[in-house]
Scaffold this active site. Structure first.
Site, PDB file in Angstrom:
ATOM      1  N   HIS A 202       0.837  -1.214   0.000  1.00  0.00           N
ATOM      2  CA  HIS A 202       0.000   0.000   0.000  1.00  0.00           C
ATOM      3  C   HIS A 202       0.870   1.263   0.000  1.00  0.00           C
ATOM      4  O   HIS A 202       0.434   2.309   0.482  1.00  0.00           O
ATOM      5  CB  HIS A 202      -0.952   0.023   1.192  1.00  0.00           C
ATOM      6  CG  HIS A 202      -1.688  -1.260   1.396  1.00  0.00           C
ATOM      7  ND1 HIS A 202      -2.929  -1.512   0.873  1.00  0.00           N
ATOM      8  CD2 HIS A 202      -1.327  -2.411   2.046  1.00  0.00           C
ATOM      9  CE1 HIS A 202      -3.318  -2.738   1.201  1.00  0.00           C
ATOM     10  NE2 HIS A 202      -2.359  -3.310   1.904  1.00  0.00           N
TER      11      HIS A 202
ATOM     12  N   SER B 230      13.867  22.053 -15.939  1.00  0.00           N
ATOM     13  CA  SER B 230      12.657  22.831 -16.179  1.00  0.00           C
ATOM     14  C   SER B 230      13.068  24.192 -16.719  1.00  0.00           C
ATOM     15  O   SER B 230      14.101  24.742 -16.333  1.00  0.00           O
ATOM     16  CB  SER B 230      11.905  22.998 -14.864  1.00  0.00           C
ATOM     17  OG  SER B 230      11.075  24.135 -14.917  1.00  0.00           O
TER      18      SER B 230
ATOM     19  N   LYS C 299      15.216  22.049 -10.791  1.00  0.00           N
ATOM     20  CA  LYS C 299      14.599  20.774 -11.126  1.00  0.00           C
ATOM     21  C   LYS C 299      15.485  19.824 -11.915  1.00  0.00           C
ATOM     22  O   LYS C 299      16.239  20.226 -12.791  1.00  0.00           O
ATOM     23  CB  LYS C 299      13.324  21.016 -11.950  1.00  0.00           C
ATOM     24  CG  LYS C 299      12.261  21.732 -11.179  1.00  0.00           C
ATOM     25  CD  LYS C 299      11.374  20.778 -10.418  1.00  0.00           C
ATOM     26  CE  LYS C 299      10.411  20.182 -11.407  1.00  0.00           C
ATOM     27  NZ  LYS C 299       9.319  19.499 -10.760  1.00  0.00           N
TER      28      LYS C 299
ATOM     29  N   GLU D  70       9.389   8.490 -16.870  1.00  0.00           N
ATOM     30  CA  GLU D  70       8.013   8.988 -17.027  1.00  0.00           C
ATOM     31  C   GLU D  70       7.476   8.627 -18.405  1.00  0.00           C
ATOM     32  O   GLU D  70       6.315   8.238 -18.570  1.00  0.00           O
ATOM     33  CB  GLU D  70       7.961  10.507 -16.850  1.00  0.00           C
ATOM     34  CG  GLU D  70       8.117  10.959 -15.410  1.00  0.00           C
ATOM     35  CD  GLU D  70       8.176  12.481 -15.309  1.00  0.00           C
ATOM     36  OE1 GLU D  70       7.117  13.109 -15.260  1.00  0.00           O
ATOM     37  OE2 GLU D  70       9.290  13.041 -15.312  1.00  0.00           O
TER      38      GLU D  70
END
Ligand code: ARG
Length: 467
Positions: free
Chosen positions: A165, A286, A292, A299
């Site tokens: 979980h 970014s 970043k 992804e």
């Protein structure tokens, strides 16, 4: 354009019985050459084998066969050299090559299509394409598995939190976690190799749908093209694409496994976890936030899984309403299949490299395992071994965890006196059980997370990789 081309513009190979030409839109709508040109190499291989069989069986002359062979080899060179003039008017890869062949060698070229139809021809081409793709994909999965094993070996006893979980559950080793993916990929390879057997059956000889009246030798063609056997029913041979659907489902599972691993890499790279660092070459920055470093590659792997899964559904849907035998619907099998193969190959190529470029932050993994009372189950098991029924032990530990929470510390760092408030069965030997190492060492059986077992799994994996 050659003279030959100009002359062909208004006349289709099949248009003998038609009174008007198709419109430009219909021509574009029905053509597959914009994408099926990439079957050319397989189309040529299929034609070479077919022509050889025709000549051995005395269906065409040896002279025609030799001319066909020479012509097809020249066409192959033209295609590889980028000089081949693909024409939309000629509809698909098969007719483009056949027209060029006839232009090069005359009537012999027109004899190549004896005892054959584009229906069994295209089914053969796709099977050859898929067979080669499967072999390439299997090699690439194995490279990824190599990278996993290398990393697992370095981290056979690196402690990290195991989650259920996405909450800290029990301590595990990073090596054990990585080897879970090795197992998934091992099954993926087995699935692909099994699928390959069904891909590797020859449709040629089925002709349009019912077979042919010529004295062909299908087994000879199968042998020449390295097929394991021939499709046993001509209607089935030209119409079903279940082998492509099966491949597609194997591909969807591989991408799904890669997607799960990607999701973990993304989480682990998040500074809240800070378990790993991906090499810069797999990340981007970014344009607005200078701090970043985004895990773009994992992804995208996660994102591209969507299109591969989508192609599986597209192929299933393509098939479900088709009556026997061949229908033009099947032309729509190619783009999903090509994109599936391309996506999978690119993803796997990147993956092995990305895994070997990972920096593991073992300290952060360890610190994180010390938050979340990861050894609670170990304490319960300890109590059971001291004669307390498991359900009661569970209750006692739950109370102990509550106490630790209240005191702002982890279960594993409670002093013995504090633990003894909850059960008089607790003795000094509990401390060994509550440590991360103690917990991990105790799970020492096949499939368990103890470093000894992880090393056994790694050795088995290495042996497997050598076969
Ligand atoms: N381009 C077609 C395909 O991809 C080749 C087979 C065409 N057969 C036919 N009877 N029109 O399926």
């Amino acid at each position: 354009m050659t003279d030959n081309t100009l002359q062909q513009n208004n006349k289709k190979t099949w248009s003998g019985r038609f009174n008007e030409p198709v419109s430009e839109l219909v021509e574009r709508y029905t053509a597959s050459i914009p994408f099926d040109y990439r079957l050319a190499e397989y189309d040529i291989q299929g034609s070479l084998a077919h022509a050889k069989m025709l000549s051995i069986q005395g269906i065409i002359s040896t002279i025609d066969w030799q001319a066909i062979e020479q012509g097809l080899n020249q066409i192959r060179n033209e295609i590889h050299g980028g000089q081949f003039n693909w024409q939309l008017e000629l509809e698909d890869v098969h007719l483009n090559i056949e027209k060029r062949l006839t232009h090069l060698i005359g009537d012999a070229g027109k004899r190549l299509h004896t005892a054959r139809s584009r229906n069994d021809q295209v089914a053969t081409d796709i099977r050859l394409f898929l067979r080669a793709s499967i072999d390439e994909i299997v090699d690439l999965i194995r490279n990824t598995q190599h990278a996993l094993v290398d990393l697992a070996e370095k981290h056979a006893d690196t402690v990290m939190p195991g989650f259920t979980h996405l909450q800290v559950a029990q301590p595990i080793t990073f090596g054990h976690h990585l080897m879970a993916y090795f197992e998934m990929f091992k099954r993926d390879v087995a699935r692909l190799l099994d699928c390959r057997k069904r891909v590797n059956q020859l449709p040629l000889g089925a002709a349009a749908l019912a077979g042919t009246s010529y004295p062909i030798d299908r087994h000879l063609v199968a042998k020449l093209l390295d097929f394991e056997g021939v499709c046993e029913n001509s209607l089935d041979a030209v119409s079903d694409r279940d082998f492509a659907i099966e491949f597609s489902s194997c591909a969807a599972l591989i991408m799904t496994h890669l997607s799960r691993l990607s999701e973990e890499l993304i989480l682990w790279m998040n500074p809240q976890f800070a378990f790993i660092e991906l090499a810069d070459r797999f990340c981007t920055g970014s344009s607005i936030m200078p701090q970043k470093k985004n895990p773009d590659v994992p992804e995208l792997v996660r994102g591209k899984t969507g299109r591969v899964n989508g192609h599986l559904v597209a192929l299933l849907t393509l098939m479900k309403g088709q009556p026997l035998a061949y229908n033009k619907d099947n032309q729509e099998d190619k783009e999903p299949l090509f994109d599936t193969v391309d996506t999978l190959i690119d993803t796997l190529r990147i993956y092995a490299d990305m895994l070997s470029g990972i920096t593991v932050k073992t300290d952060a993994m360890r610190q994180s395992t010390l938050r979340g009372h990861a050894t609670a189950t170990d304490l319960a098991d300890y109590l059971v071994k001291k004669g307390i029924p498991f359900r009661d032990a569970h209750e006692i530990v739950a109370k102990t965890v509550q106490f630790a929470e209240k005191n702002g510390c982890d279960l594993s760092s409670l002093p013995i006196q504090a633990l003894q408030q909850f059960s008089d069965r607790i003795g000094a030997d509990v401390l060994a059980v509550l440590t991360l190492e103690g917990s991990i060492q105790s799970r020492n059986h096949t499939g368990g997370t103890a470093p000894e077992q992880v090393n056994i799994a790694i050795n088995k994996a290495k042996q497997w990789l050598q076969t």
